[in-house]
Design an enzyme around this catalytic site. Structure first.
Site, PDB file in Angstrom:
ATOM      1  N   HIS A 435      38.099  -1.382 -22.238  1.00 21.48           N
ATOM      2  CA  HIS A 435      39.451  -1.388 -22.524  1.00 21.48           C
ATOM      3  C   HIS A 435      40.435  -1.882 -21.612  1.00 21.48           C
ATOM      4  O   HIS A 435      41.527  -2.248 -21.449  1.00 21.48           O
ATOM      5  CB  HIS A 435      39.932   0.009 -22.602  1.00 21.48           C
ATOM      6  CG  HIS A 435      41.378   0.264 -23.443  1.00 21.48           C
ATOM      7  ND1 HIS A 435      42.337   0.758 -22.790  1.00 21.48           N
ATOM      8  CD2 HIS A 435      41.728   0.238 -24.650  1.00 21.48           C
ATOM      9  CE1 HIS A 435      43.431   0.806 -23.352  1.00 21.48           C
ATOM     10  NE2 HIS A 435      43.062   0.418 -24.411  1.00 21.48           N
ATOM     11  N   HIS A 592      54.707   0.424 -23.688  1.00 29.24           N
ATOM     12  CA  HIS A 592      53.272   0.425 -23.555  1.00 29.24           C
ATOM     13  C   HIS A 592      52.772   0.242 -22.229  1.00 29.24           C
ATOM     14  O   HIS A 592      51.660   0.188 -22.011  1.00 29.24           O
ATOM     15  CB  HIS A 592      52.687  -0.917 -24.535  1.00 29.24           C
ATOM     16  CG  HIS A 592      51.085  -0.871 -24.801  1.00 29.24           C
ATOM     17  ND1 HIS A 592      50.107  -1.556 -24.274  1.00 29.24           N
ATOM     18  CD2 HIS A 592      50.426   0.078 -25.604  1.00 29.24           C
ATOM     19  CE1 HIS A 592      48.932  -1.431 -24.437  1.00 29.24           C
ATOM     20  NE2 HIS A 592      48.970  -0.134 -25.464  1.00 29.24           N
TER      21      HIS A 592
END
Length: 686
Positions: A435, A592
């Site tokens: 990720h 984000h």
């Protein structure tokens, strides 16, 4: 929202997520938000809910099916109890969303925008729509005729269907389903009449032409009501050793369409017999979430509601700013060789990432490119730049995460294309998702290899970079990039655990490193020195990390947290977390960025990160938190944190009551996303 807090310490993860999605619904209800944007927030709310049922509700249901209470995993609530609580909350939110939709439609009509039902269509409009139906809809229509003997074909996950009941002349009922195809436009714009815009939804177009679809049947009456089924989206990968990893993922994605039902939504005006017949056919039982809804489902399609040229009903578009000192015309390598630079999307243009890769693809001195990819845009300049580099003889290594949930098919397609063009692909590490967001290029200078790179909080995706806020650091700091290169080495030789001097990595070091940083603040405060922690993230659900922050609060460390989504931490509880404040911002752009700041006796330690404080990010993923050494960038990051913290328009205060109260004060209106753009523009002008 029902208050489920365990021992004043933790909020259940699933219920906290529902609280976040309610903040999205608040945006749809907010009359200061432009009308068409309000509709789109309704679409986001619905899309979020679909994914929640596919993943989180399905997980809780699996725990319940296995005969386990699951209290330790679910924050002290039994799985069976939690399923019921979720259903009740969702019914409440769905009811609220229908009222909001009705209000928006009335206001659209005041703007001469009408969403017409089939009964309101004029003769001229019907003529236009018949042609549209025959040419664009009818040839692609999937219609399933049902009876008691034949097994119901597998209904697609999250597709909407019109459930049709024909009352035949012989007294029997004939049932059928019409699939609302995702490949057709849900909103059909009719020819404009004066200054009036008319739209009909695909569902109502089908209702308008039911007689054409079912003209082989003899009936007295025909009705159509919408239903939708949501399935468990967990990928079950088989153990066939003859299959490649990509084949297993691809097969798993196909089998997802046959996952167990977890939610059934239906038009509450459907007659009882039709509903019972369908539920029996589909095997819906009382452990599934059964939600009575309105006339239309799949409201996620409102995310694509047509603009109709009505700019006054949309947010003003921002023009992405350049990064001060970083040109898109000269050599990006020459510039970052002298200094680090920060790109803050979407306020800064994402073009620097593409420029970096395009320059690397063409530069004869560049020998290798290494990059991690989690989600790509549908048309990706990032992917084409990497393929271009491989064609120019560069060694290109891509760590592609093809288990990025709901993007598996797109990532597989790009992976296959890259493989054909000579790109070396690595499909992560067994048992871990990759990720982290990072890239390194190796360039030969004076017969030595020098590294350049970028590390980000978000995906290298041109589409989401327009609507997600993310930081990307461009650097030629050889110490940081040496550490990052070790992560790429780990992808290839993952039995070896590397040591890092600068970056913080999951799964081996994140928890301990952040614990050490928190301990340092605790010790400084105990020694009479200043101590604070500022954290910005998407979610926090890891109990040990929450407990550590509670420990810091109890020691007197002041903690400010901006958490957009799930927050299992309970702030402001006397004796536990009275020194912790938490806000959440939901606005035009999706917050984000992940930013972690530690006082360090007034010499702040600042990190940008791909990792949230969730167990999956700490233990089950490859993540990278990168230190910021450039003082100008440190200052900018701390400034942007404070800009968010001072929001009194779109910030909500998270507290024990879980009521999504807006943060309001007597100061002038301060909307952080607008202020962040102004801040960067002023820096540029200065």
């Amino acid at each position: 929202m029902t208050n489920h807090i365990i021992d004043n310490k933790y909020i259940n993860r699933e219920l906290s997520w529902l609280q976040f999605n309610h903040r999205v619904l608040q945006e749809a209800a907010d009359e200061s938000v432009p009308l068409i944007e309000r509709l789109r927030f309704l679409g986001i709310f619905s899309n979020n809910l679909d994914e929640f049922f596919k993943v989180r509700y399905a997980t809780v249901k699996r725990i319940d099916y296995a005969g386990r209470a699951g209290k330790s995993q679910l924050g002290g609530i039994k799985a069976s109890e939690l399923l019921e609580i979720i259903t009740n909350i969702v019914i409440k939110h769905q009811t609220e969303s229908l009222k909001i939709l009705s209000d928006i439609q009335k206001k659209l009509e005041a703007e001469n925008i009408f969403i017409l039902r089939e009964s309101k269509i004029t003769k001229a409009q019907k003529q236009y729509l018949r042609k549209y139906f025959l040419e664009k809809v009818s040839p692609a229509l999937v219609t399933i005729v049902l009876n008691t003997e034949i097994k119901l074909p597998n209904l697609k996950d999250s597709a909407a269907y019109l459930a049709v009941n024909m009352h035949l002349k012989d007294g029997e009922n004939q049932y059928a389903l019409i699939e609302i195809s995702k490949n057709m436009d849900r909103f059909i714009v009719l020819p404009k009449v004066g200054d009036t815009d008319n739209i009909i939804m695909l569902d109502d177009l089908l209702r308008l032409f039911l007689n054409d679809i079912f003209n082989i049947f003899e009936y007295n009456k025909i009705t159509a009501h919408m239903i939708k089924i949501t399935r468990d989206a967990e990928l079950d990968l088989d153990s066939d050793l003859t299959k490649s990893y990509m084949e297993k993922i691809s097969d798993g994605v196909k089998e997802r369409q046959e996952g167990e039902p977890v939610r059934f939504v239906y038009d509450k005006t459907i007659d009882k017999k039709t509903l019972e017949f369908l539920m029996d056919k589909m095997g819906i039982d009382n452990t599934d979430s059964i939600i009575p809804g309105g006339r239309y489902h799949n409201r996620r399609d409102y995310m694509d509601f047509p603009s109709l040229g009505r700019t006054n009903l949309l947010y003003d578009k921002i023009v992405p700013l350049p990064v001060k000192g970083l040109s898109l015309e000269g050599s990006i390598f020459e510039t970052i060789a002298k200094k680090d630079y920060l790109q803050y999307a979407p306020y800064n243009t994402f073009s620097y990432v593409v420029k970096f890769l395009r320059e690397a693809a063409l530069d004869p001195q560049v020998k290798a490119i290494k990059i991690t990819i989690y989600r790509l845009a549908q048309i990706s300049h990032v992917a084409s730049s990497l393929i271009n580099a491989a064609k120019n003889g560069k060694k290109v290594m891509v760590s592609m995460e093809i288990q990025a949930r709901f993007d598996e098919e797109a990532n597989i397609a790009y992976a296959e294309q890259m493989q054909r063009e000579g790109v070396q692909l690595i499909f992560g590490v067994q048992g871990l998702k990759v990720h982290s967001k990072m890239c390194i290029i190796e360039r030969e200078e004076d017969k030595k290899i020098k590294r350049y790179g970028f590390i980000s909080t978000g995906n290298f995706n041109e589409s989401t970079a327009k609507i997600y806020t993310d930081y990307t650091l461009f650097t030629a700091n050889q110490k940081i990039l040496k550490d990052v290169n070790k992560v790429f080495n780990f992808f290839e030789v993952n039995y070896k655990i590397y040591r890092f001097k600068h970056i913080i990595t999951s799964p081996h070091y994140t928890k301990n490193k952040f614990f050490n940083l928190i301990d340092k603040e605790i010790n400084n405060v105990k020694d009479g020195k200043p101590g604070y922690i500022k954290l910005k993230m998407n979610s926090i659900s890891n109990y040990p990390m929450i407990d550590k922050l509670y420990e810091a609060s109890q020691a007197g460390v002041k903690i400010q947290m901006i958490v957009r989504g799930i927050c299992c931490l309970v702030p402001g509880v006397k004796g536990i977390s009275e020194n912790i404040e938490v806000i959440s911002i939901v606005d035009k752009f999706l917050e984000h960025t992940r930013l972690y700041v530690f006082c360090n006796n007034n010499n702040p330690l600042v990190y940008i990160s791909s990792a949230d404080f969730m167990t999956r990010n700490i233990e089950n993923r490859v993540e990278v938190s990168c230190p910021i050494y450039d003082n100008d960038i440190k200052e900018e990051l701390i400034d942007t944190f404070h800009i968010c913290w001072n929001d009194n328009v779109k910030a909500r205060i998270l507290n024990k009551a879980q009521n999504n109260t807006y943060k309001r004060n007597d100061k002038p209106k301060y909307r952080s996303q607008f202020e962040a753009y102004t801040y960067l523009k002023n820096k540029l002008d200065a």
